[in-house]
Design an enzyme around this catalytic site. Structure first.
Site, mmCIF file in Angstrom:
data_model
loop_
_atom_site.group_PDB
_atom_site.id
_atom_site.type_symbol
_atom_site.label_atom_id
_atom_site.label_comp_id
_atom_site.label_asym_id
_atom_site.label_seq_id
_atom_site.Cartn_x
_atom_site.Cartn_y
_atom_site.Cartn_z
ATOM 1 N N LEU A 36 0.818 -1.213 0.000
ATOM 2 C CA LEU A 36 0.000 0.000 0.000
ATOM 3 C C LEU A 36 0.853 1.266 0.000
ATOM 4 O O LEU A 36 0.465 2.283 -0.565
ATOM 5 C CB LEU A 36 -0.920 0.019 1.232
ATOM 6 C CG LEU A 36 -2.008 -1.058 1.291
ATOM 7 C CD1 LEU A 36 -2.729 -0.997 2.640
ATOM 8 C CD2 LEU A 36 -2.999 -0.897 0.147
ATOM 9 N N GLY A 37 2.009 1.203 0.646
ATOM 10 C CA GLY A 37 2.867 2.378 0.705
ATOM 11 C C GLY A 37 4.147 2.071 1.447
ATOM 12 O O GLY A 37 4.276 1.036 2.114
ATOM 13 N N SER A 42 9.935 1.704 6.735
ATOM 14 C CA SER A 42 8.626 1.091 6.979
ATOM 15 C C SER A 42 7.884 0.812 5.680
ATOM 16 O O SER A 42 8.055 1.520 4.676
ATOM 17 C CB SER A 42 7.773 1.988 7.879
ATOM 18 O OG SER A 42 7.445 3.191 7.238
ATOM 19 N N ASP A 202 1.198 15.836 12.678
ATOM 20 C CA ASP A 202 1.237 15.676 11.217
ATOM 21 C C ASP A 202 -0.181 15.502 10.675
ATOM 22 O O ASP A 202 -0.455 14.610 9.885
ATOM 23 C CB ASP A 202 2.114 14.488 10.820
ATOM 24 C CG ASP A 202 2.479 14.511 9.326
ATOM 25 O OD1 ASP A 202 2.420 15.605 8.715
ATOM 26 O OD2 ASP A 202 2.809 13.452 8.772
#
Length: 353
Positions: A36-37, A42, A202
């Site tokens: 997904l990303g 990470s 954030d």
């Protein structure tokens, strides 16, 4: 065949078993569906569990040096997923399971199972920009109220017990352990509680997930979430916090006091209020206010933020009351920004009108 293996390796980095990529976490097996990303050390994957094929998001964090700062930050992120459980709020993401694996080379790998959301607020905004459409005011207000409720749980976080809970927030500003503002102590049924505001740090449309078309907004990505109030007592602390903001706080939504942190200043939860105003603007007009000024007029993003320079379009699709919320959040002086309670009350009044 080589091309096929290459394609799988790009889809599932760090998972060598390409024929059937999976991972077992605390005796539960998850099948890797797709990436997904990714960012830094990470990766986030879409995974399914068991015969039910229930979908989850798996976050995999590689910590190359075991007990280094990245490992401590990862553990801090996991604590944040559990921290707001006591608030019983559905507006902040909570983890489902976690596991820490000691690798043979001395590194550590952290796996976190999280709920899977099909779309973010940024996805909706992007579609509107591409289709030259806009979000209805009623929907903007509904989403905005949900985001406010999530921030309210953070900004009014309480701990219970006889003392302040132990934190590793010195990672944010090395050498500042114990230098944050003291909390407010109250009694609850004979048990002492302490109000310790936390800030997301954030907040942006990509970090607001929407489970369905009319689902409640959920704040995600708690890696930067930490105690909100910090007294900056030295130049070293100021530089450390500036570096942290550059790495973890997305520029178009970053509060001006985080661009170049001043010695002697106080950083608090009002940084989220600034970001909240930027998110509201993006819901209405497709970009953060300072991104839009950069696109329309070629403005320098850092300069526009530091001067609080932006324009509100003269279109009549949104009420003056909604537009005024942007101005209330985007105050250059952090002390002049309203609290999350005040902003939420204004938004609730708009929803009733």
């Amino acid at each position: 065949m080589d091309l096929l293996l290459y394609t799988f390796s790009k889809c599932f980095p760090c998972f060598p078993n390409l024929s059937s990529p999976s991972v077992t976490i605390n005796n539960a097996k998850y099948k890797i569906i797709r990436l997904l990303g990714e960012g830094g050390f990470s990766y986030v994957y879409l995974v399914s569990k068991g015969s039910s094929n229930s979908l989850y998001a798996l976050k995999k964090i590689r910590c190359p040096f075991g007990g280094d700062e990245s490992f401590k930050m990862a553990l801090k992120e996991i604590r944040n997923y559990h921290r707001f459980t006591s608030s019983k709020t559905p507006y902040i993401i909570q983890s489902i399971d976690e596991s820490v694996v000691d690798e043979s080379d001395g590194s550590k790998t952290i796996y976190v199972i999280l709920p899977y959301f099909e779309q973010s607020l940024q996805d909706i905004i992007n579609r509107n920009v591409l289709n030259n459409t806009s979000m209805a005011e009623e929907e903007v207000v509904r989403i905005f109220i949900g985001i406010c409720r999530g921030l309210q749980a953070m900004h009014k976080y309480k701990t219970y017990g006889t003392g302040v809970e132990e934190e590793e927030d010195a990672l944010l500003l090395p050498g500042t352990a114990g230098e944050e503002d003291e909390g407010e102590f109250t009694m609850n049924g004979g048990e002492m509680s302490e109000m310790i505001p936390f800030a997301h740090r954030d907040l942006k449309p990509a970090n607001v997930m929407l489970p369905s078309t009319d689902g409640i907004p959920v704040l995600v990505d708690l890696g930067s979430c930490s105690k909100a109030r910090i007294q900056v007592r030295s130049r070293q602390q100021a530089l450390s916090l500036t570096d942290f903001a550059q790495e973890h706080c997305t520029l178009p939504y970053r509060a001006p006091e985080l661009l170049d942190v001043a010695t002697g200043s106080t950083i608090d939860e009002s940084t989220d209020i600034w970001s909240l105003g930027c998110v509201l603007y993006a819901c209405m007009y497709g970009f953060s206010p300072f991104e839009k000024l950069e696109l329309d007029e070629g403005a320098n993003l850092n300069l526009a933020i530091s001067q609080c320079k932006y324009n509100i379009p003269n279109s009549g699709e949104y009420s003056e009351g909604l537009k005024s919320l942007i101005g209330k959040c985007l105050r250059l002086k952090s002390s002049e920004r309203p609290t999350i309670d005040e902003i939420l009350e204004d938004a609730l009044q708009l929803s009733r009108s």
